[in-house]
Design a protein around this motif. Structure first.
Motif, PDB file in Angstrom:
ATOM      1  N   LYS A 191       0.834  -1.200   0.000  1.00  0.00           N
ATOM      2  CA  LYS A 191       0.000   0.000   0.000  1.00  0.00           C
ATOM      3  C   LYS A 191       0.866   1.246   0.000  1.00  0.00           C
ATOM      4  CE  LYS A 191      -1.710   2.240   3.529  1.00  0.00           C
ATOM      5  NZ  LYS A 191      -1.406   3.620   3.109  1.00  0.00           N
ATOM      6  N   GLY A 192       0.577   2.154  -0.898  1.00  0.00           N
ATOM      7  CA  GLY A 192       1.286   3.419  -0.928  1.00  0.00           C
ATOM      8  C   GLY A 192       0.679   4.407   0.046  1.00  0.00           C
ATOM      9  N   GLY A 193       1.281   5.579   0.114  1.00  0.00           N
ATOM     10  CA  GLY A 193       0.787   6.612   1.015  1.00  0.00           C
ATOM     11  C   GLY A 193       1.546   6.636   2.322  1.00  0.00           C
ATOM     12  N   SER A 194       1.379   7.712   3.061  1.00  0.00           N
ATOM     13  CA  SER A 194       2.066   7.906   4.329  1.00  0.00           C
ATOM     14  C   SER A 194       1.332   9.001   5.093  1.00  0.00           C
ATOM     15  CB  SER A 194       3.526   8.325   4.071  1.00  0.00           C
ATOM     16  OG  SER A 194       3.567   9.661   3.575  1.00  0.00           O
ATOM     17  N   PRO A 195       1.804   9.341   6.301  1.00  0.00           N
ATOM     18  CA  PRO A 195       1.167  10.450   7.018  1.00  0.00           C
ATOM     19  C   PRO A 195       1.229  11.772   6.255  1.00  0.00           C
ATOM     20  CG  PRO A 195       2.493   9.148   8.524  1.00  0.00           C
ATOM     21  CD  PRO A 195       2.803   8.652   7.148  1.00  0.00           C
ATOM     22  N   TYR A 196       2.119  11.872   5.275  1.00  0.00           N
ATOM     23  CA  TYR A 196       2.222  13.105   4.489  1.00  0.00           C
ATOM     24  C   TYR A 196       1.038  13.266   3.536  1.00  0.00           C
ATOM     25  CZ  TYR A 196       7.122  13.308   5.994  1.00  0.00           C
ATOM     26  OH  TYR A 196       8.282  13.368   6.733  1.00  0.00           O
ATOM     27  N   GLY A 197       0.541  12.135   2.998  1.00  0.00           N
ATOM     28  CA  GLY A 197      -0.554  12.220   2.043  1.00  0.00           C
ATOM     29  C   GLY A 197      -0.776  10.900   1.336  1.00  0.00           C
ATOM     30  N   ALA A 198      -1.786  10.858   0.477  1.00  0.00           N
ATOM     31  CA  ALA A 198      -2.114   9.647  -0.266  1.00  0.00           C
ATOM     32  C   ALA A 198      -1.031   9.330  -1.288  1.00  0.00           C
ATOM     33  CB  ALA A 198      -3.462   9.809  -0.966  1.00  0.00           C
ATOM     34  N   GLY A 199      -0.845   8.048  -1.557  1.00  0.00           N
ATOM     35  CA  GLY A 199       0.173   7.654  -2.516  1.00  0.00           C
ATOM     36  C   GLY A 199      -0.137   6.289  -3.116  1.00  0.00           C
ATOM     37  N   THR A 200       0.568   5.966  -4.177  1.00  0.00           N
ATOM     38  CA  THR A 200       0.414   4.663  -4.814  1.00  0.00           C
ATOM     39  C   THR A 200       1.751   4.225  -5.395  1.00  0.00           C
ATOM     40  OG1 THR A 200      -0.889   3.390  -6.417  1.00  0.00           O
ATOM     41  CG2 THR A 200      -0.214   5.612  -7.086  1.00  0.00           C
ATOM     42  N   TYR A 201       1.815   2.957  -5.799  1.00  0.00           N
ATOM     43  CA  TYR A 201       2.998   2.422  -6.457  1.00  0.00           C
ATOM     44  C   TYR A 201       2.650   2.130  -7.914  1.00  0.00           C
ATOM     45  CZ  TYR A 201       4.852   1.587  -1.755  1.00  0.00           C
ATOM     46  OH  TYR A 201       5.295   1.736  -0.467  1.00  0.00           O
ATOM     47  N   ALA A 202       3.484   2.611  -8.823  1.00  0.00           N
ATOM     48  CA  ALA A 202       3.230   2.386 -10.242  1.00  0.00           C
ATOM     49  C   ALA A 202       3.934   1.145 -10.767  1.00  0.00           C
ATOM     50  CB  ALA A 202       3.685   3.603 -11.050  1.00  0.00           C
ATOM     51  N   GLY A 203       5.016   0.726 -10.109  1.00  0.00           N
ATOM     52  CA  GLY A 203       5.774  -0.408 -10.599  1.00  0.00           C
ATOM     53  C   GLY A 203       6.318  -0.110 -11.985  1.00  0.00           C
ATOM     54  N   ASP A 204       6.105  -1.031 -12.910  1.00  0.00           N
ATOM     55  CA  ASP A 204       6.549  -0.818 -14.301  1.00  0.00           C
ATOM     56  C   ASP A 204       5.505  -0.047 -15.101  1.00  0.00           C
ATOM     57  OD1 ASP A 204       4.554  -2.671 -14.596  1.00  0.00           O
ATOM     58  OD2 ASP A 204       5.808  -4.199 -15.552  1.00  0.00           O
ATOM     59  N   GLY A 205       4.475   0.412 -14.422  1.00  0.00           N
ATOM     60  CA  GLY A 205       3.406   1.145 -15.074  1.00  0.00           C
ATOM     61  C   GLY A 205       2.123   0.356 -15.179  1.00  0.00           C
ATOM     62  N   SER A 206       2.225  -0.968 -15.049  1.00  0.00           N
ATOM     63  CA  SER A 206       1.042  -1.818 -15.192  1.00  0.00           C
ATOM     64  C   SER A 206       0.213  -1.888 -13.907  1.00  0.00           C
ATOM     65  CB  SER A 206       1.458  -3.234 -15.610  1.00  0.00           C
ATOM     66  OG  SER A 206       2.294  -3.825 -14.625  1.00  0.00           O
ATOM     67  N   ARG A 207       0.863  -1.702 -12.761  1.00  0.00           N
ATOM     68  CA  ARG A 207       0.118  -1.731 -11.499  1.00  0.00           C
ATOM     69  C   ARG A 207      -0.745  -0.483 -11.389  1.00  0.00           C
ATOM     70  NH1 ARG A 207       0.030   0.183  -6.254  1.00  0.00           N
ATOM     71  NH2 ARG A 207      -0.460  -1.333  -4.621  1.00  0.00           N
ATOM     72  N   GLN A 208      -1.977  -0.655 -10.965  1.00  0.00           N
ATOM     73  CA  GLN A 208      -2.895   0.457 -10.788  1.00  0.00           C
ATOM     74  C   GLN A 208      -3.180   0.668  -9.296  1.00  0.00           C
ATOM     75  OE1 GLN A 208      -3.980   2.480 -13.348  1.00  0.00           O
ATOM     76  NE2 GLN A 208      -2.479   1.264 -14.481  1.00  0.00           N
ATOM     77  N   PRO A 209      -3.603   1.869  -8.899  1.00  0.00           N
ATOM     78  CA  PRO A 209      -3.930   2.117  -7.492  1.00  0.00           C
ATOM     79  C   PRO A 209      -4.966   1.116  -6.989  1.00  0.00           C
ATOM     80  CG  PRO A 209      -3.845   4.186  -8.693  1.00  0.00           C
ATOM     81  CD  PRO A 209      -3.743   3.091  -9.724  1.00  0.00           C
ATOM     82  N   THR A 210      -4.725   0.578  -5.802  1.00  0.00           N
ATOM     83  CA  THR A 210      -5.640  -0.393  -5.221  1.00  0.00           C
ATOM     84  C   THR A 210      -6.843   0.312  -4.599  1.00  0.00           C
ATOM     85  OG1 THR A 210      -4.562  -0.336  -3.047  1.00  0.00           O
ATOM     86  CG2 THR A 210      -3.665  -1.882  -4.695  1.00  0.00           C
ATOM     87  N   GLU A 211      -7.837  -0.474  -4.228  1.00  0.00           N
ATOM     88  CA  GLU A 211      -9.024   0.091  -3.586  1.00  0.00           C
ATOM     89  C   GLU A 211      -8.649   0.813  -2.299  1.00  0.00           C
ATOM     90  OE1 GLU A 211     -12.178  -2.646  -3.000  1.00  0.00           O
ATOM     91  OE2 GLU A 211     -12.329  -3.232  -5.107  1.00  0.00           O
ATOM     92  N   LEU A 212      -7.691   0.244  -1.552  1.00  0.00           N
ATOM     93  CA  LEU A 212      -7.277   0.869  -0.310  1.00  0.00           C
ATOM     94  C   LEU A 212      -6.556   2.194  -0.566  1.00  0.00           C
ATOM     95  CD1 LEU A 212      -7.202   0.653   2.756  1.00  0.00           C
ATOM     96  CD2 LEU A 212      -5.047  -0.622   2.554  1.00  0.00           C
TER      97      LEU A 212
END
Length: 235
Positions: A191-212
Motif C-alpha cells: 500500500k502506498g501513502g504515508s502520514p504526508y498524504g495519499a500515494g500509490t505504487y506504479a511499478g513498471d506502469g502496469s500496477r494500478q492504485p488499489t481500492e485501499l
C-alpha cells in the motif's frame, strides 16, 4: 451585516439548531462564501490522475466545498512521451500559476523522480516566482499526494522534499497524519501513502492504485476539505 446581527441575537440558537450547522459554517453560509479547492497534478501514466480524481470526490463530499482538477504543463516532447509508452493526456484543463490564487486550498500531486517531485511539476512551481514575490499564496492550506515506482522509491522523501516549495510561498501544509485509521497500518498487502498524504505504487506502469489506496485518496480529499472549510469560516 444581517448575518452578524443574527448570530448575536436570541434567534441565533434556533437558526443554528434548525440548519444543523456550526457557528463557523453558518457564518460562511450567510456570507455566501464556500471554500474552493484546486487539485493540480502531473501524471505520466495515469496513476497520479486516478488519485486526484478520488481526492476530488472526497473533497466534494464535504457540503459547500467546490473542487477542480488541473494538470500542470507537460515539458517533454510528444516523441519522447511516445517512446516512453505514455498514454495521451486527459482533457483536464492546464493550469497557469495565477490561477492558484483563485482557490482557497491547494492540493499538489506528482510522481517521484529520484525521491523528489517530477521535473514537470517543479518547472510549474518554478514559474510561480511572481506569486512568491507578493506572497499571494501565503496562508492558504496545501496538501501533497504522489506516486512512486517501488516501495523504496520515495513514499516519504518525495513529499518531504516538496514541503520546501510550500514553505517559501507561506502555504500551510496539511498532512493526513494517521487520520485514515486502520488503513494506515495495512501489512498484508502493498500500500502506498504515508502520514504526508495519499500515494500509490506504479511499478513498471502496469500496477494500478488499489481500492485501499483510492480510499486513502478519498479520505485525504474529505479531510483536507474539512480543514479548508474551517479556515474559510474563521475569516
Amino acid at each position: 451585516m444581517l448575518c452578524c446581527s443574527i448570530l448575536h441575537s436570541k434567534f441565533s440558537l434556533f437558526i443554528l439548531r434548525f440548519t444543523n450547522l456550526s457557528v463557523s459554517e453558518f457564518w460562511v453560509y450567510c456570507n455566501g462564501s464556500f471554500p474552493s479547492l484546486s487539485i493540480s497534478y502531473y501524471s505520466t501514466y495515469g496513476h497520479v490522475e486516478k488519485l486526484a480524481e478520488e481526492i476530488k470526490k472526497g473533497a466534494a463530499s464535504v457540503e459547500g466545498v467546490e473542487a477542480k482538477l488541473w494538470q500542470v504543463p507537460e515539458t517533454l516532447p510528444e516523441e519522447v512521451l511516445g517512446k516512453m509508452g505514455a498514454p495521451p493526456k486527459s482533457d483536464v484543463p492546464i493550469i497557469t500559476p495565477n490561477e492558484l490564487t483563485e482557490a482557497d486550498g491547494l492540493l499538489f500531486g506528482f510522481p517521484t523522480r529520484f525521491g523528489m517531485m517530477a521535473s514537470q511539476f517543479k518547472a510549474f512551481l518554478d514559474a510561480t516566482g511572481g506569486l512568491w514575490r507578493t506572497q499571494a499564496l501565503a496562508g492558504k492550506p496545501a496538501g501533497i499526494f504522489y506516486s512512486t515506482g517501488s516501495q523504496g522509491g520515495g513514499q516519504e522523501t518525495t513529499p518531504l522534499t516538496s514541503i520546501t516549495q510550500l514553505v517559501h510561498h507561506g502555504l500551510i501544509f496539511v498532512p493526513i497524519g494517521y487520520t485514515f485509521g486502520a488503513g494506515m497500518f495495512e501489512m498484508e498487502n502493498v500500500k502506498g501513502g504515508s502520514p504526508y498524504g495519499a500515494g500509490t505504487y506504479a511499478g513498471d506502469g502496469s500496477r494500478q492504485p488499489t481500492e485501499l489506496e483510492l480510499a486513502q485518496a478519498f479520505h485525504q480529499g474529505k479531510y483536507f476539505a474539512g480543514i479548508a472549510k474551517k479556515l474559510k469560516g474563521s475569516e
